[in-house]
Design a protein around this motif. Structure first.
Motif, PDB file in Angstrom:
ATOM      1  N   UNK A   1       0.760  -1.179   0.119  1.00  0.00           N
ATOM      2  CA  UNK A   1       0.003  -0.145   0.060  1.00  0.00           C
ATOM      3  C   UNK A   1       0.758   1.166   0.165  1.00  0.00           C
ATOM      4  N   UNK A   2       0.763   2.175  -0.827  1.00  0.00           N
ATOM      5  CA  UNK A   2       1.478   3.414  -0.808  1.00  0.00           C
ATOM      6  C   UNK A   2       1.115   4.274   0.312  1.00  0.00           C
ATOM      7  N   UNK A   3       2.077   4.802   0.541  1.00  0.00           N
ATOM      8  CA  UNK A   3       2.104   5.860   1.573  1.00  0.00           C
ATOM      9  C   UNK A   3       1.918   7.250   1.321  1.00  0.00           C
ATOM     10  N   UNK A   4       2.039   7.491   0.091  1.00  0.00           N
ATOM     11  CA  UNK A   4       1.649   9.142  -0.395  1.00  0.00           C
ATOM     12  C   UNK A   4       0.270   9.239  -0.525  1.00  0.00           C
ATOM     13  N   UNK A   5      -0.572  10.069   0.300  1.00  0.00           N
ATOM     14  CA  UNK A   5      -1.890  10.189   0.062  1.00  0.00           C
ATOM     15  C   UNK A   5      -2.133  10.974  -1.271  1.00  0.00           C
ATOM     16  N   UNK A   6      -3.355  10.503  -1.954  1.00  0.00           N
ATOM     17  CA  UNK A   6      -3.819  10.524  -3.260  1.00  0.00           C
ATOM     18  C   UNK A   6      -5.258  11.311  -3.227  1.00  0.00           C
ATOM     19  N   UNK A   7      -5.345  11.969  -4.621  1.00  0.00           N
ATOM     20  CA  UNK A   7      -6.779  12.506  -4.312  1.00  0.00           C
ATOM     21  C   UNK A   7      -7.702  11.429  -4.505  1.00  0.00           C
ATOM     22  N   UNK A   8      -8.675  11.474  -3.966  1.00  0.00           N
ATOM     23  CA  UNK A   8      -9.848  10.422  -4.008  1.00  0.00           C
ATOM     24  C   UNK A   8     -10.958  11.236  -3.651  1.00  0.00           C
ATOM     25  N   UNK A   9     -12.237  10.628  -4.469  1.00  0.00           N
ATOM     26  CA  UNK A   9     -13.416  11.249  -4.103  1.00  0.00           C
ATOM     27  C   UNK A   9     -14.561   9.968  -4.018  1.00  0.00           C
ATOM     28  N   UNK A  10     -15.657  10.577  -3.683  1.00  0.00           N
ATOM     29  CA  UNK A  10     -16.862   9.743  -3.524  1.00  0.00           C
ATOM     30  C   UNK A  10     -17.336   9.432  -4.864  1.00  0.00           C
ATOM     31  N   UNK A  11     -17.643   8.165  -5.523  1.00  0.00           N
ATOM     32  CA  UNK A  11     -18.181   7.787  -6.807  1.00  0.00           C
ATOM     33  C   UNK A  11     -19.687   8.192  -6.587  1.00  0.00           C
ATOM     34  N   UNK A  12     -20.185   8.318  -5.521  1.00  0.00           N
ATOM     35  CA  UNK A  12     -21.870   8.634  -5.261  1.00  0.00           C
ATOM     36  C   UNK A  12     -22.455   7.279  -4.845  1.00  0.00           C
ATOM     37  N   UNK A  13     -21.632   6.077  -5.056  1.00  0.00           N
ATOM     38  CA  UNK A  13     -22.365   5.006  -4.696  1.00  0.00           C
ATOM     39  C   UNK A  13     -22.652   4.765  -3.070  1.00  0.00           C
ATOM     40  N   UNK A  14     -21.846   5.226  -2.082  1.00  0.00           N
ATOM     41  CA  UNK A  14     -22.078   5.192  -0.831  1.00  0.00           C
ATOM     42  C   UNK A  14     -23.134   5.854  -0.606  1.00  0.00           C
ATOM     43  N   UNK A  15     -23.288   7.192  -0.917  1.00  0.00           N
ATOM     44  CA  UNK A  15     -24.696   7.876  -0.881  1.00  0.00           C
ATOM     45  C   UNK A  15     -25.885   7.531  -1.242  1.00  0.00           C
ATOM     46  N   UNK A  16     -25.612   7.012  -2.540  1.00  0.00           N
ATOM     47  CA  UNK A  16     -26.868   6.166  -3.365  1.00  0.00           C
ATOM     48  C   UNK A  16     -27.379   4.999  -2.734  1.00  0.00           C
ATOM     49  N   UNK A  17     -26.305   4.062  -2.130  1.00  0.00           N
ATOM     50  CA  UNK A  17     -26.865   2.998  -1.358  1.00  0.00           C
ATOM     51  C   UNK A  17     -27.500   3.146  -0.076  1.00  0.00           C
ATOM     52  N   UNK A  18     -27.003   4.296   0.712  1.00  0.00           N
ATOM     53  CA  UNK A  18     -27.948   4.552   1.652  1.00  0.00           C
ATOM     54  C   UNK A  18     -29.008   5.315   1.522  1.00  0.00           C
ATOM     55  N   UNK A  19     -28.948   6.419   0.602  1.00  0.00           N
ATOM     56  CA  UNK A  19     -30.342   6.976   0.191  1.00  0.00           C
ATOM     57  C   UNK A  19     -31.680   6.104  -0.302  1.00  0.00           C
ATOM     58  N   UNK A  20     -31.014   4.866  -1.016  1.00  0.00           N
ATOM     59  CA  UNK A  20     -31.942   3.782  -1.507  1.00  0.00           C
ATOM     60  C   UNK A  20     -32.961   3.586  -0.630  1.00  0.00           C
ATOM     61  N   UNK A  21     -32.404   3.127   0.704  1.00  0.00           N
ATOM     62  CA  UNK A  21     -33.171   2.661   1.784  1.00  0.00           C
ATOM     63  C   UNK A  21     -34.504   3.278   1.867  1.00  0.00           C
ATOM     64  N   UNK A  22     -34.637   4.513   1.249  1.00  0.00           N
ATOM     65  CA  UNK A  22     -35.825   5.456   1.627  1.00  0.00           C
ATOM     66  C   UNK A  22     -36.741   5.701   0.452  1.00  0.00           C
ATOM     67  N   UNK A  23     -36.281   5.078  -0.608  1.00  0.00           N
ATOM     68  CA  UNK A  23     -37.036   5.679  -1.938  1.00  0.00           C
ATOM     69  C   UNK A  23     -38.407   4.650  -1.643  1.00  0.00           C
ATOM     70  N   UNK A  24     -39.396   5.649  -2.380  1.00  0.00           N
ATOM     71  CA  UNK A  24     -41.071   5.119  -1.891  1.00  0.00           C
ATOM     72  C   UNK A  24     -41.419   4.685  -3.301  1.00  0.00           C
TER      73      UNK A  24
END
Length: 185
Positions: A162-185
């Protein structure tokens, strides 16, 4: 003169070797705009319990849990390589089901085989004036690290690190989508 020529040649060779091993810094090419909130007519307790279940099912530790204020906080979470991906040379996700994305990586003799990320986030569940429930997700301090495979010429074997140099990293939106999908009506 011969000594200077040998010295200059040696310095040039070392420079070429070091330059060829220097990774090129890439940036994330894709545009990831995750939905961070949702409103539902489900009850507060239903939404709250589902959020807690989501954290438990995904093994996400909770640092602060305050039902009265509807706040859940997780700090310095390390997300494993099954939830972290990277972009290919065309800016496409290698694993579209991952929660986080690292930029494309290209260093001769080294292959990306995974990634990890650290992040902090909070989730707020609150009742609106009209009786509906709003869930808000705030993701912060996302930093990624590559897991690379390479041939170690000293030990004469492949190694995975595992590299030790921090890299740019972003959310793909999947975490948020998975959590919010629990409440779709």
């Amino acid at each position: 003169i011969m000594r200077r020529l040998i010295y200059a040649t040696l310095v040039l060779m070392v420079g070429v070797v070091l330059y060829s091993c220097t990774p090129v810094k890439y940036t994330i090419q894709g545009s990831y705009q995750p939905a961070t909130s949702s409103v539902t007519s489900k009850s507060f307790d239903y939404v709250w319990n589902n959020v807690i279940d989501f954290f438990a099912e995904n093994n996400l530790p909770i640092e602060i849990l305050e039902k009265d204020s509807g706040l859940i906080v997780s700090n310095n979470i390390k997300v494993g390589d099954n939830l972290v991906t990277w972009e290919d040379e065309n800016g496409k996700l290698v694993n579209p089901d991952s929660w986080f994305v690292l930029p494309y990586y290209n260093v001769s003799g080294r292959t990306v085989v995974g990634g990890t990320a650290t992040c902090s986030f909070n989730v707020r569940v609150r009742e609106l004036e009209d009786g509906n429930i709003k869930i808000q997700i705030n993701l912060n301090n996302v930093v990624g690290y590559y897991i690379i495979e390479w041939f170690n010429s000293f030990s004469l074997r492949k190694e995975v690190v595992e590299t030790t140099i921090p890299q740019e990293c972003k959310s793909t939106g999947k975490f948020e989508a998975d959590l919010l999908a629990l409440f779709n009506e």
